[in-house]
Enzyme design. Structure first.
Site, PDB file in Angstrom:
ATOM      1  N   SER A  42       0.815  -1.220   0.000  1.00  0.00           N
ATOM      2  CA  SER A  42       0.000   0.000   0.000  1.00  0.00           C
ATOM      3  C   SER A  42       0.848   1.268   0.000  1.00  0.00           C
ATOM      4  CB  SER A  42      -0.937   0.009   1.219  1.00  0.00           C
ATOM      5  OG  SER A  42      -0.193  -0.047   2.426  1.00  0.00           O
ATOM      6  N   SER A 111       2.878  -7.029   2.592  1.00  0.00           N
ATOM      7  CA  SER A 111       2.460  -5.993   3.538  1.00  0.00           C
ATOM      8  C   SER A 111       0.931  -5.907   3.601  1.00  0.00           C
ATOM      9  CB  SER A 111       3.095  -4.657   3.127  1.00  0.00           C
ATOM     10  OG  SER A 111       2.983  -3.691   4.144  1.00  0.00           O
ATOM     11  N   PHE A 112       0.340  -4.829   3.119  1.00  0.00           N
ATOM     12  CA  PHE A 112      -1.108  -4.727   2.961  1.00  0.00           C
ATOM     13  C   PHE A 112      -1.650  -5.942   2.204  1.00  0.00           C
ATOM     14  CE2 PHE A 112      -3.993  -3.650  -0.570  1.00  0.00           C
ATOM     15  CZ  PHE A 112      -5.158  -3.265   0.098  1.00  0.00           C
ATOM     16  N   ASP A 232      13.186  -4.413   8.706  1.00  0.00           N
ATOM     17  CA  ASP A 232      11.947  -3.806   8.207  1.00  0.00           C
ATOM     18  C   ASP A 232      11.500  -2.687   9.149  1.00  0.00           C
ATOM     19  OD1 ASP A 232       9.351  -3.239   7.256  1.00  0.00           O
ATOM     20  OD2 ASP A 232       8.963  -5.339   6.756  1.00  0.00           O
ATOM     21  N   HIS A 260      11.825  -3.595   4.013  1.00  0.00           N
ATOM     22  CA  HIS A 260      10.470  -4.004   3.683  1.00  0.00           C
ATOM     23  C   HIS A 260      10.348  -4.526   2.254  1.00  0.00           C
ATOM     24  CE1 HIS A 260       6.248  -4.134   4.686  1.00  0.00           C
ATOM     25  NE2 HIS A 260       5.887  -3.341   3.688  1.00  0.00           N
TER      26      HIS A 260
END
Length: 290
Positions: A42, A111-112, A232, A260
């Protein structure tokens, strides 16, 4: 509805399109075999191609690699007054699988995208064969200052450079050219307008809203590969350890000297892990009844 599908020509981020639940959805689709669906993160100006461009060609040699722009991101349609939430994103994903007539897929979420993958697996366990979660949200805990900055992004070249510094451990990846490209992506028509609607302050509530309950995570039956960067700054590595504890058929790989962006900072090793995991799933598939 506002669409950016025709906004540019000769843009590698724009590929095929399909109506998924009434949303004109941009996606990439290459290779043959079992379908592996990739869900991006995101970050501001993100698209499926920007997120997965280094690993899709590698994985498509072994499987059917599919990466879509989720509603509100990239070059998928952005409906006016759309309510962005986990239920809407899961619905868009399932509608996309239906549109491509995909009964069961492996999900790879960043992630998202990891949080959406987990939510989809909880709500529709029969549509998912295996899960890969990279730098994944989806478990409750304190959100990082890094994620708060990412979700609070306002367009400027300086702010985009700051975002890339947060994402990457290896600063050699954060070039002026990359910052310029991602900044220009973030100011395409409609991009920032939809992005600013998704995660307004205070942002911890949106991080929590993407999380599954621990009881649901404990009930997940899927083989799950969790990949995380030790350094991260967007999603805590502690969250990966928590997911590995809760999901009973999970394995965890932590990359040192990695932020990340595991799929970018360690693209070859990431792709190999995913390829091995997908191939293992294919080898263990039950034979069809004759």
């Amino acid at each position: 509805m506002a669409s950016v599908m025709d906004a540019e020509t000769n843009n590698p981020e724009i590929s095929k399109s399909v109506l998924a639940g009434g949303l004109l959805t941009n996606y990439h689709d290459d290779g043959e075999g079992h379908p592996v669906v990739f869900i991006h993160g995101s970050g501001p100006g993100v698209s499926a191609w920007a997120n997965w461009r280094l690993v899709l060609p590698k994985i498509s040699r072994q499987a059917r690699a599919i990466a879509l722009d989720m509603v509100g991101f990239g070059f998928t349609e952005r409906p006016a007054n759309f309510s962005y939430n986990v239920e809407a994103w899961v619905k868009h994903l399932v509608d996309f699988l239906d549109a491509l007539e995909l009964d069961k897929v492996d999900l790879v979420g960043n992630s998202f995208g990891g949080a959406i993958s987990l939510a989809a697996a909880v709500r529709h366990p029969d549509r998912v064969r295996r899960l890969v979660l990279m730098g994944s949200g989806g478990v409750r805990g304190p959100m990082t200052e890094g994620l708060d900055e990412v979700w609070g992004y306002t367009p400027s070249l300086a702010n985009m450079r700051r975002m890339l510094d947060i994402f990457a451990y290896n600063r050699e990846l954060v070039t002026d050219e990359l910052a310029q490209i991602r900044y220009e992506a973030s100011i395409r028509p409609g991009f920032q307008e939809s992005y600013s609607q998704m995660f307004p302050a205070p942002r911890q509530r949106w991080f929590d809203s993407l999380a599954c309950s621990e009881a649901d995570l404990c009930r997940l039956p899927h083989q799950t590969l969790i990949i995380h960067g030790r350094e991260d700054r967007v999603v805590r590595v502690e969250d990966a350890y928590r997911l590995e504890t809760l999901i009973r058929r999970a394995q965890l790989h932590v990359f040192g000297e990695c932020g990340h962006w595991t799929q970018i900072e360690h693209a070859d090793r990431f792709a190999q892990l995913v390829c091995n995991f997908v191939a293992e799933g294919a080898a263990n598939e039950p034979l069809p009844l004759s």
